[in-house]
Scaffold this active site. Sequence first.
Site, PDB file in Angstrom:
ATOM      1  N   GLU A  80     -91.345 -15.187  49.685  1.00  0.00           N
ATOM      2  CA  GLU A  80     -91.276 -16.018  50.935  1.00  0.00           C
ATOM      3  C   GLU A  80     -92.478 -15.330  51.835  1.00  0.00           C
ATOM      4  O   GLU A  80     -91.911 -14.357  52.546  1.00  0.00           O
ATOM      5  CB  GLU A  80     -89.978 -16.118  51.519  1.00  0.00           C
ATOM      6  CG  GLU A  80     -88.958 -16.788  50.930  1.00  0.00           C
ATOM      7  CD  GLU A  80     -87.775 -17.419  51.882  1.00  0.00           C
ATOM      8  OE1 GLU A  80     -87.825 -18.585  51.953  1.00  0.00           O
ATOM      9  OE2 GLU A  80     -87.470 -16.476  52.627  1.00  0.00           O
ATOM     10  N   LYS A  96     -79.254 -21.545  57.245  1.00  0.00           N
ATOM     11  CA  LYS A  96     -79.212 -20.533  58.271  1.00  0.00           C
ATOM     12  C   LYS A  96     -78.058 -20.896  59.241  1.00  0.00           C
ATOM     13  O   LYS A  96     -76.975 -21.237  58.823  1.00  0.00           O
ATOM     14  CB  LYS A  96     -80.443 -20.763  58.889  1.00  0.00           C
ATOM     15  CG  LYS A  96     -81.765 -20.507  58.021  1.00  0.00           C
ATOM     16  CD  LYS A  96     -83.155 -20.458  58.632  1.00  0.00           C
ATOM     17  CE  LYS A  96     -84.295 -20.560  57.598  1.00  0.00           C
ATOM     18  NZ  LYS A  96     -85.509 -20.188  57.909  1.00  0.00           N
ATOM     19  N   ASN A 124     -80.736 -22.819  52.242  1.00  0.00           N
ATOM     20  CA  ASN A 124     -80.503 -22.018  53.207  1.00  0.00           C
ATOM     21  C   ASN A 124     -80.237 -22.547  54.523  1.00  0.00           C
ATOM     22  O   ASN A 124     -81.487 -22.990  55.111  1.00  0.00           O
ATOM     23  CB  ASN A 124     -81.737 -20.720  53.346  1.00  0.00           C
ATOM     24  CG  ASN A 124     -81.532 -19.889  54.536  1.00  0.00           C
ATOM     25  OD1 ASN A 124     -79.963 -19.871  54.927  1.00  0.00           O
ATOM     26  ND2 ASN A 124     -82.442 -18.908  54.686  1.00  0.00           N
ATOM     27  N   GLY A 130     -90.555 -21.608  58.136  1.00  0.00           N
ATOM     28  CA  GLY A 130     -90.535 -22.466  59.420  1.00  0.00           C
ATOM     29  C   GLY A 130     -91.759 -22.699  60.051  1.00  0.00           C
ATOM     30  O   GLY A 130     -91.719 -23.073  61.177  1.00  0.00           O
ATOM     31  N   GLU A 146     -86.033 -12.958  58.332  1.00  0.00           N
ATOM     32  CA  GLU A 146     -85.608 -13.108  59.730  1.00  0.00           C
ATOM     33  C   GLU A 146     -84.480 -11.881  60.112  1.00  0.00           C
ATOM     34  O   GLU A 146     -84.416 -11.531  61.193  1.00  0.00           O
ATOM     35  CB  GLU A 146     -84.805 -14.499  59.919  1.00  0.00           C
ATOM     36  CG  GLU A 146     -85.690 -15.729  60.060  1.00  0.00           C
ATOM     37  CD  GLU A 146     -85.097 -16.954  59.486  1.00  0.00           C
ATOM     38  OE1 GLU A 146     -83.997 -17.106  59.480  1.00  0.00           O
ATOM     39  OE2 GLU A 146     -86.044 -17.994  59.319  1.00  0.00           O
ATOM     40  N   SER A 164     -91.385 -23.266  54.024  1.00  0.00           N
ATOM     41  CA  SER A 164     -91.886 -24.711  54.651  1.00  0.00           C
ATOM     42  C   SER A 164     -91.856 -25.666  53.335  1.00  0.00           C
ATOM     43  O   SER A 164     -92.583 -26.544  53.288  1.00  0.00           O
ATOM     44  CB  SER A 164     -93.090 -24.627  55.202  1.00  0.00           C
ATOM     45  OG  SER A 164     -93.084 -23.773  56.650  1.00  0.00           O
ATOM     46  N   HIS A 210     -83.643 -11.461  53.857  1.00  0.00           N
ATOM     47  CA  HIS A 210     -84.512 -12.279  54.453  1.00  0.00           C
ATOM     48  C   HIS A 210     -85.237 -11.891  55.727  1.00  0.00           C
ATOM     49  O   HIS A 210     -84.886 -10.957  56.385  1.00  0.00           O
ATOM     50  CB  HIS A 210     -83.315 -13.601  55.050  1.00  0.00           C
ATOM     51  CG  HIS A 210     -84.049 -14.863  55.355  1.00  0.00           C
ATOM     52  ND1 HIS A 210     -84.898 -14.893  56.352  1.00  0.00           N
ATOM     53  CD2 HIS A 210     -84.373 -15.941  54.559  1.00  0.00           C
ATOM     54  CE1 HIS A 210     -85.637 -16.109  56.380  1.00  0.00           C
ATOM     55  NE2 HIS A 210     -85.150 -16.736  55.136  1.00  0.00           N
TER      56      HIS A 210
HETATM   57  P1  PGA Z   1     -88.180 -22.790  55.749  1.00  0.00           P
HETATM   58  O1  PGA Z   1     -87.314 -21.549  55.617  1.00  0.00           O
HETATM   59  O2  PGA Z   1     -88.094 -23.653  54.699  1.00  0.00           O
HETATM   60  O3  PGA Z   1     -87.561 -23.621  56.960  1.00  0.00           O
HETATM   61  O4  PGA Z   1     -89.583 -22.149  55.930  1.00  0.00           O
HETATM   62  C1  PGA Z   1     -87.157 -21.080  54.201  1.00  0.00           C
HETATM   63  C2  PGA Z   1     -86.396 -19.550  54.299  1.00  0.00           C
HETATM   64  O5  PGA Z   1     -86.220 -19.136  55.608  1.00  0.00           O
HETATM   65  O6  PGA Z   1     -85.839 -19.326  53.530  1.00  0.00           O
END
Ligand code: PGA
Length: 238
Positions: free
Chosen positions: A157, A10, A8, A163, A87, A198, A85
């Site tokens: 997740e 982003k 991903n 993150g 976010e 992460s 997601h």
């Molecule tokens: P990250 O993001 O690996 O940077 O924690 C994962 C995600 O948001 O799908």
Amino acid sequence: MKKLIVANWKMNLPALKPWKGFRVQKKTEIVICPPFPYFQNVKGNLPGFKLGAQDVFWEKSGAYTGEVSPAMLKSFGVGYVIIGHSERREWLNETDEMINKKVKAALGAGLKIILCVGESWVVRKRGVSAAKNFVKNQLARDLHDVKNKSGIIVAYEPVWAIGSGHSDKPSDAAEMARFIKSLFASSKSKIRLLYGGSVNDKDAASFLHYKEIDGALVGGASLKVRELKKIITQSYHN
Ligand code: PGA
């Protein structure tokens, strides 16, 4: 079952040159989810990788400024789409009702969906059963009235791990993976389960090693070619 690694990206576009010559082995499925305008860059530079989108809208066409339909994604060779997601849930106030509409539209168009679910730290602090309960309810709302479950990939997740540089304990993630899969036990089609939050080149193997965890959804680490290559290589051995 083949492991599935989903990158991903982003709102980022990493350099693609360093990928030259990298060939994906057949035993792993790799999906790259770039920002919409960069599908072509991925197609042209990363042969052997599949294309995914980071979002989709539920309507087929019309006056919906900024939105993209499932059929439009398909016509570009996109086979997967991330939906729900955290976010988007958090910053764009995406509700379970909206997510449910997206799920139905994307599955109806023949896309595979990567449905993201996971609890916040406030919930997790209350314990594992509170987290399981949260995820169960979230899945029930997001998949309300979805009859055919084929093409569903659930990405567990935990929001607090995304993150943050602190991934979940692999054994805890595996326990949640087992629990989520048990919720689909009566359905004819098996879902695939990814862990995300992460994941990096140091700990990917410890998640992928569990048979309940079919792959990883990788954010930050997927922007660094060397790290993503290492994660992909680890998926060959698990
Ligand atoms: P990250 O993001 O690996 O940077 O924690 C994962 C995600 O948001 O799908």
